[in-house]
Design a protein around this motif. Sequence first.
Motif, PDB file in Angstrom:
ATOM      1  N   ASP A   1      -2.266   5.985 -10.418  1.00 30.92           N
ATOM      2  CA  ASP A   1      -2.431   7.210 -11.195  1.00 30.92           C
ATOM      3  C   ASP A   1      -2.894   6.902 -12.619  1.00 30.92           C
ATOM      4  OD1 ASP A   1      -1.504  10.224 -11.012  1.00 30.92           O
ATOM      5  OD2 ASP A   1      -0.996   9.480 -13.011  1.00 30.92           O
TER       6      ASP A   1
ATOM      7  N   GLU B   1      -4.746  -3.284 -13.974  1.00 26.27           N
ATOM      8  CA  GLU B   1      -4.102  -3.197 -12.665  1.00 26.27           C
ATOM      9  C   GLU B   1      -5.009  -2.475 -11.678  1.00 26.27           C
ATOM     10  OE1 GLU B   1       0.040  -2.055 -12.441  1.00 26.27           O
ATOM     11  OE2 GLU B   1      -0.153  -1.574 -10.311  1.00 26.27           O
TER      12      GLU B   1
ATOM     13  N   LEU C   1       2.372   1.615  -3.498  1.00 24.64           N
ATOM     14  CA  LEU C   1       1.406   1.831  -4.588  1.00 24.64           C
ATOM     15  C   LEU C   1       0.711   3.178  -4.490  1.00 24.64           C
ATOM     16  CD1 LEU C   1      -0.161  -1.744  -4.911  1.00 24.64           C
ATOM     17  CD2 LEU C   1       1.573  -0.686  -6.358  1.00 24.64           C
ATOM     18  N   LYS C   2       0.812   3.805  -3.330  1.00 26.03           N
ATOM     19  CA  LYS C   2       0.249   5.152  -3.174  1.00 26.03           C
ATOM     20  C   LYS C   2       1.017   6.172  -3.998  1.00 26.03           C
ATOM     21  CE  LYS C   2      -1.364   5.176   1.402  1.00 26.03           C
ATOM     22  NZ  LYS C   2      -0.883   5.322   2.757  1.00 26.03           N
TER      23      LYS C   2
ATOM     24  N   ARG D   1      -6.166  -3.704  -8.087  1.00 24.58           N
ATOM     25  CA  ARG D   1      -5.943  -2.898  -6.879  1.00 24.58           C
ATOM     26  C   ARG D   1      -7.260  -2.638  -6.156  1.00 24.58           C
ATOM     27  NH1 ARG D   1      -1.428   1.766  -7.350  1.00 24.58           N
ATOM     28  NH2 ARG D   1       0.026   0.858  -8.849  1.00 24.58           N
TER      29      ARG D   1
ATOM     30  N   LYS E   1       2.775   7.893  -7.126  1.00 28.65           N
ATOM     31  CA  LYS E   1       2.518   7.963  -8.562  1.00 28.65           C
ATOM     32  C   LYS E   1       3.625   7.289  -9.372  1.00 28.65           C
ATOM     33  CE  LYS E   1       2.189  11.411 -12.253  1.00 28.65           C
ATOM     34  NZ  LYS E   1       2.066  12.827 -12.608  1.00 28.65           N
ATOM     35  N   ASP E   2       3.228   6.433 -10.289  1.00 29.72           N
ATOM     36  CA  ASP E   2       4.168   5.815 -11.224  1.00 29.72           C
ATOM     37  C   ASP E   2       5.256   4.991 -10.527  1.00 29.72           C
ATOM     38  OD1 ASP E   2       4.174   5.491 -13.936  1.00 29.72           O
ATOM     39  OD2 ASP E   2       4.932   7.471 -14.416  1.00 29.72           O
TER      40      ASP E   2
ATOM     41  N   LEU F   1      -6.385  -2.040  -2.357  1.00 31.56           N
ATOM     42  CA  LEU F   1      -5.106  -1.315  -2.420  1.00 31.56           C
ATOM     43  C   LEU F   1      -5.352   0.107  -2.939  1.00 31.56           C
ATOM     44  CD1 LEU F   1      -2.925  -4.173  -3.946  1.00 31.56           C
ATOM     45  CD2 LEU F   1      -2.623  -3.148  -1.667  1.00 31.56           C
ATOM     46  N   PRO F   2      -4.398   1.024  -2.711  1.00 30.24           N
ATOM     47  CA  PRO F   2      -4.554   2.371  -3.284  1.00 30.24           C
ATOM     48  C   PRO F   2      -4.641   2.270  -4.804  1.00 30.24           C
ATOM     49  CG  PRO F   2      -2.644   2.253  -1.798  1.00 30.24           C
ATOM     50  CD  PRO F   2      -3.128   0.853  -1.977  1.00 30.24           C
TER      51      PRO F   2
ATOM     52  N   GLY G   1       0.820  -1.209   0.000  1.00 30.53           N
ATOM     53  CA  GLY G   1       0.000   0.000   0.000  1.00 30.53           C
ATOM     54  C   GLY G   1       0.852   1.257   0.000  1.00 30.53           C
TER      55      GLY G   1
END
Lengths: 376, 376
Positions: B295, B282, A318-319, B286, A321-322, B291-292, A315
Amino acid sequence: MTTIGIIGGGQLGRMLAQAGSTLGCRFLILDPSPSACAGGVGELLVGQYDDEARLVELSRRADVVTVEFENVPPDAARYLAALLPVHPSPSALATARDRLFEKEAFRRFHIPIADFRSVSSEEELRRAGEELGYPCFLKTRVFGYDGRGQWVLHGQEDITAAFDALGKVPLVCEARVPFEAEVSLVAARNPQGEFRFYPLNVNVHEKGVLRFSRPNAWPVTPDLQSRAEALMEKLLVGLDYVGVLAVELFVVNGELVANEMAPRVHNSGHHTIEGSRTSQFENQVRAILGLPLGDTTPLAPVAMVNLLGEVPDMGALLKMKDVHVHAYGKSASPGRKVGHVTVRADSEDELDAKLDAVATIVCPELAAKVPRRTKA
Amino acid sequence: MTTIGIIGGGQLGRMLAQAGSTLGCRFLILDPSPSACAGGVGELLVGQYDDEARLVELSRRADVVTVEFENVPPDAARYLAALLPVHPSPSALATARDRLFEKEAFRRFHIPIADFRSVSSEEELRRAGEELGYPCFLKTRVFGYDGRGQWVLHGQEDITAAFDALGKVPLVCEARVPFEAEVSLVAARNPQGEFRFYPLNVNVHEKGVLRFSRPNAWPVTPDLQSRAEALMEKLLVGLDYVGVLAVELFVVNGELVANEMAPRVHNSGHHTIEGSRTSQFENQVRAILGLPLGDTTPLAPVAMVNLLGEVPDMGALLKMKDVHVHAYGKSASPGRKVGHVTVRADSEDELDAKLDAVATIVCPELAAKVPRRTKA
């Protein structure tokens, strides 16, 4: 539909199957372990790499065979190659598998390497130490990886212990190279002779295991890239190579000195999944199928961080960006490569900041060693 | 390791499994066909969607269940949801599955739609035709997709034939909407209530089947994007939706009129694999794992071309820089969706040229219909 056989079912086989399934291929993966992680994304054939019944099955059901590691038994590779295409070829695999053959190939193609001696007795090791100087490295000719099968000799006093530890198998002793940086070049060649080179990676190892990889970081320059490509081209042509080949090199006073080659997709090329127009995995599949190779110009600045031991809190990663998490579906075990993270950014400066943030989550003790665009 | 169950083993399930395996997940895929193409990249459970033994197995072995199509038997979805998390929820699936419930939901959330009538007799159809005007569309409430289960009524004289063809099941009759363009919005929501919207796609259909999809083409504007997002947010919140949701809309005099929703990843979102920081596949994984969300800002200009019937010469396509072929591993059959091509470029002008070149290879007869950045 094309079926591709892979010898070896680790994360490299898994990522090959992920890339190849996009092109509509099916995968048959030979591995001794029923829990080999590539089994999650293709069909696993459980058996030893030289299990004749399994090799027969592979030859009957696959259209082409490739490998995800270099320690394929040479007899198994030759057996298969008599029945169907095997890329890279058994002779290229045999060269890359054995440190002595590998060094002889580098010399044959006029590629600079550290001085070395073949060693099969304590007496030969003593002479090698005197001639190469201390510290030097004693390594097994085959089955070494991630720093295993290696011994550092600091002086004559280490000879007996080192030879006792490793001397049951053929060895090489290598001179130490006082390098500024470790880099790697990943390239692909198809049967038509087309080449593609990826940007040179700067690699940071810790205890022999890769932790960070970043293309175009210090000390890479366009000139260094050209010289690495010239050297790679000699290898690809010299070995009549088909597939992805990686070469690890030292940068010594601005010059390139080859360390070793890997006849396969490489850990330092994982960031090509998000960072390149065509990943190393897709180019391996294209190469062995005789398809045109894909463009390897960068899509955006990227860097990679290996996940060792266990996958951390997804988590938190994955928060960001990119930031792309790759988990291999392997059980946790100290030091085991269980995944990697690719950080992609819109600029090299943004990449610096994001890479710091990721390293702080993944391996805070190594955060200061992250490869940088400019010299620290 | 997390195991995700998918109801349906077509190409959407296949691409979900490809994306989720990167995050370390395993997939169990329920499909009646032993040759379902998602079986190439995950474990196939062969059985009908309401086969109780298979549903029990799925509930025992999976941690969470999702779907790749809307026609999941409502009882099967509810049965599973009593045993483990099912995303999207059985009630959201039931709404999206039935054109009447779907239209009622759009109305409930104050989302403009074409006028319609529920139809269960020839007499009701006659009255609907008079009230809605001709031409209008007669559609089955369930099991319609890619233009199937539909009949165009040009006047009263078509009523008997249309009702004879479709009237054995519940129907809706829809007014015709004189649209300038067909667009779609793909979005994701996770259980924490986080949203992500992808750029609005302009879609070109041929005989009811999607051929081209391009984000940000004419007539999309930032204002249209905002209005589509506002409408999508009402749906996501109203349905308490978890997962990826797609809405197809008409643009009518610059206004958005909803056509239908798909409670799943969507064909018009396939280009997010190469064009977005995080693909729709994806983000579906998620979302259902809590999950978060990733973007969704664009990485580069992209467009998608569907491959129908058979995969054309891959070599010609793969020779082009940043052209990505997805083959689903399905056998050839006229009109069947067997793959798609994503074209990525460094600028919208470059994209125009490359898209023309790809369309010329894939479907020369439709090359003039490629969506453009500006009005033709």
